[in-house]
Scaffold this active site. Structure first.
Site, PDB file in Angstrom:
ATOM      1  CD  GLU A 284       5.253   0.486   2.365  1.00  0.00           C
ATOM      2  OE1 GLU A 284       5.455   0.488   1.155  1.00  0.00           O
ATOM      3  OE2 GLU A 284       5.785  -0.336   3.134  1.00  0.00           O
ATOM      4  CG  HIS A 305      12.931  29.673  -5.550  1.00  0.00           C
ATOM      5  ND1 HIS A 305      12.997  31.004  -5.895  1.00  0.00           N
ATOM      6  CD2 HIS A 305      13.733  29.526  -4.464  1.00  0.00           C
ATOM      7  CE1 HIS A 305      13.820  31.634  -5.072  1.00  0.00           C
ATOM      8  NE2 HIS A 305      14.278  30.756  -4.188  1.00  0.00           N
ATOM      9  CE  LYS A 418       4.995  -6.329  -2.558  1.00  0.00           C
ATOM     10  NZ  LYS A 418       5.808  -6.933  -1.490  1.00  0.00           N
TER      11      LYS A 418
HETATM   12  O1  PA5 Z   1       8.174  -1.985   4.030  1.00  0.00           O
HETATM   13  C1  PA5 Z   1       7.822  -2.943   3.382  1.00  0.00           C
HETATM   14  O2  PA5 Z   1       7.554  -4.045   3.908  1.00  0.00           O
HETATM   15  C2  PA5 Z   1       7.694  -2.872   1.880  1.00  0.00           C
HETATM   16  O3  PA5 Z   1       7.925  -1.593   1.394  1.00  0.00           O
HETATM   17  C3  PA5 Z   1       8.665  -3.838   1.228  1.00  0.00           C
HETATM   18  O4  PA5 Z   1       9.975  -3.485   1.576  1.00  0.00           O
HETATM   19  C4  PA5 Z   1       8.523  -3.808  -0.307  1.00  0.00           C
HETATM   20  O5  PA5 Z   1       7.207  -4.074  -0.669  1.00  0.00           O
HETATM   21  C5  PA5 Z   1       9.449  -4.851  -0.943  1.00  0.00           C
HETATM   22  O6  PA5 Z   1       9.138  -6.134  -0.482  1.00  0.00           O
HETATM   23  P1  PA5 Z   1      10.123  -7.342  -0.645  1.00  0.00           P
HETATM   24  O7  PA5 Z   1      11.376  -7.025   0.087  1.00  0.00           O
HETATM   25  O8  PA5 Z   1       9.408  -8.504  -0.026  1.00  0.00           O
HETATM   26  O9  PA5 Z   1      10.371  -7.537  -2.117  1.00  0.00           O
END
Ligand code: PA5
Length: 444
Positions: A284, A305, A418
């Site tokens: 990310e 494996h 989202k």
């Molecule tokens: O790293 C990030 O920002 C994302 O992976 C969030 O943790 C994930 O989308 C969850 O978001 P939230 O904590 O707002 O529900």
């Protein structure tokens, strides 16, 4: 506490290549450490030395209460709001934590998919058990955890009544904004704040990770101490002295040589969720603007494996980072068994020694197969080491992304899925997006 071993890299990187990238690493370092930095997402950098002690003590107190009054802690969250906690619990305890005998609650993670079947299974497990719920969402609006929370809120209110359920529900979210914060205020739930300047995937050392980790019985003070040691050890801009920066430099040098996939390899099944945490952290942070190294994780020998063949002999766009830890806990000695003659040569040897040979032989085989192989080496798998590993990797990821020229702290790709979901599910305010999506769906 975590050392980078580059002995298998000699044929892939020449020393002058480090000199070329050095100035970029220094610029990235200044970006993270400059007091005037305009970036408002780097709260994690100073966090291990500068966390809210009152909040930390409250986490310890609440964890003790949950240990006393609950058989199961259900943790609701997705992405950065759950992977770190699960990684730590499995790393420090076991990937079979819930199945092993212990005097701490079982911990189940829900709200990380839209699967009714998986949620129903956890509800089933909770029948006749004493339950606490920790719902975690920084934004407070993410759909999957919101659904799981509403299901479990109802389940707990039916079981305990509204008032008693309230004393078993803990919310970890923004200090004042978002739906979850409003619900917590309305119902009087105990809340923990996620610092505004710490993004989801960098939040394992906040209440996001710390509360579930503490409930498992792990020592979160030692976890923070490990991260704090890493903070202090990883400030030097000199690549030879700072293994974290050297790792970030190597990733970029290899990326520029078309090594676009990084396999993180572990030799313990209980590290597999640490692999998931690393995938999310690097994926990310780095994977944007059509750039980035694709992070994937494997457990050896299991994956030797299955994927071992490809790594050894397939497309040469892979490099590998092996995390090897000398002492992981229990050990078993291969016994004297007259019937299994094929094991004679291993009689009296420990499995941890054999696992080390798996690691050594694989590192040599893969680098002989033209796969640049880095080794991250630690001595033990205790809390202090894990805190160090978390911080080391967070910083390596940020430095590596900055050198690559991307912003490590946003996730526009996640946001677009989202928003599409809000539109297709009919949320108010997303009407025009919904029209466009329906047209696209009909064309497919
Ligand atoms: O790293 C990030 O920002 C994302 O992976 C969030 O943790 C994930 O989308 C969850 O978001 P939230 O904590 O707002 O529900």
């Amino acid at each position: 506490m975590l050392k980078l071993d580059c002995r298998h890299l000699k044929n892939f990187i020449a020393s002058h290549e480090y000199s070329t990238i050095k100035s970029q690493i220094e610029r990235a370092h200044k970006f993270l450490h400059s007091e005037e930095s305009f970036c408002d997402n780097i709260g994690w950098v100073e966090l291990p030395r500068n966390y809210d002690v009152l909040e930390f003590n409250k986490i310890i107190e609440v964890a003790k209460k949950i240990q006393k009054d609950s058989d199961i802690l259900v943790v609701v969250g997705i992405g950065g709001s759950y992977i770190g906690a699960r990684a730590a619990i499995e790393f420090l305890k076991s990937d079979l934590y819930n199945n092993l005998p212990k005097n701490t609650p079982d911990i189940y993670f829900v709200g990380n998919s839209a699967s009714a079947s998986s949620l129903s299974d956890v509800l089933e497990l909770c029948k006749d058990k004493r339950i606490s719920l920790n719902v975690i969402s920084k934004s407070g609006t993410t759909t999957e955890p919101a659904i799981a929370f509403s299901v479990f809120k109802e389940f707990m209110e039916k079981r305990y009544g509204k008032k008693d359920a309230c004393s078993r529900i803990y919310c970890t979210t923004d200090i004042e904004d978002g739906d979850l914060k409003s619900i917590a205020n309305e119902n009087g739930y105990e809340t923990f704040a996620i610092p505004r300047n710490v993004g989801g995937r960098f939040s394992v050392l906040t209440a996001v990770g710390l509360l579930p980790i503490a409930v498992s019985g792990a020592n979160i003070s030692e976890l923070m101490r490990g991260a704090s040691i890493a903070h202090d050890n990883l400030l030097d801009e000199d690549l030879e002295k700072n293994h974290c920066y050297k790792y970030a430099a190597i990733r970029n040098i290899l990326y520029r040589k078309s090594k676009q996939i990084e396999v993180m390899a572990f030799f313990e099944p209980r590290f597999s969720f640490l692999g998931k945490w690393i995938e999310q952290l690097f994926g990310e942070s780095e994977g944007k603007d059509h750039k980035g190294i694709f992070p994937t994780s494997m457990i050896f020998s299991t994956d030797l494996h299955s994927m071992g063949q490809f790594i050894q002999d397939g497309s040469k766009n892979i490099f590998e980072t092996m995390l090897f830890i000398d002492h992981v806990g229990k050990d078993i000695t291969v016994n004297d068994n007259d019937q299994i003659k094929s094991l004679d040569f291993l009689k009296g040897k420990t499995m941890s020694w054999i696992n080390k040979k798996v690691f050594e032989s694989t590192a040599i085989a893969h680098s002989d197969g033209f796969v640049p192989t880095l080794i991250l080496h630690a001595k033990d798998a205790f809390e202090t080491t894990l805190g160090y590993i978390f911080y080391f990797l967070e910083k390596a990821c940020a430095i590596s992304s900055l050198v690559m020229g991307v912003n490590p702290f946003d996730q526009p790709g996640v946001e677009s899925y989202k928003k599409n979901m809000f539109a297709l599910l009919g949320k108010a305010g997303y009407e025009s997006r919904k029209e466009i999506l329906i047209k696209k769906l009909n064309k497919c």
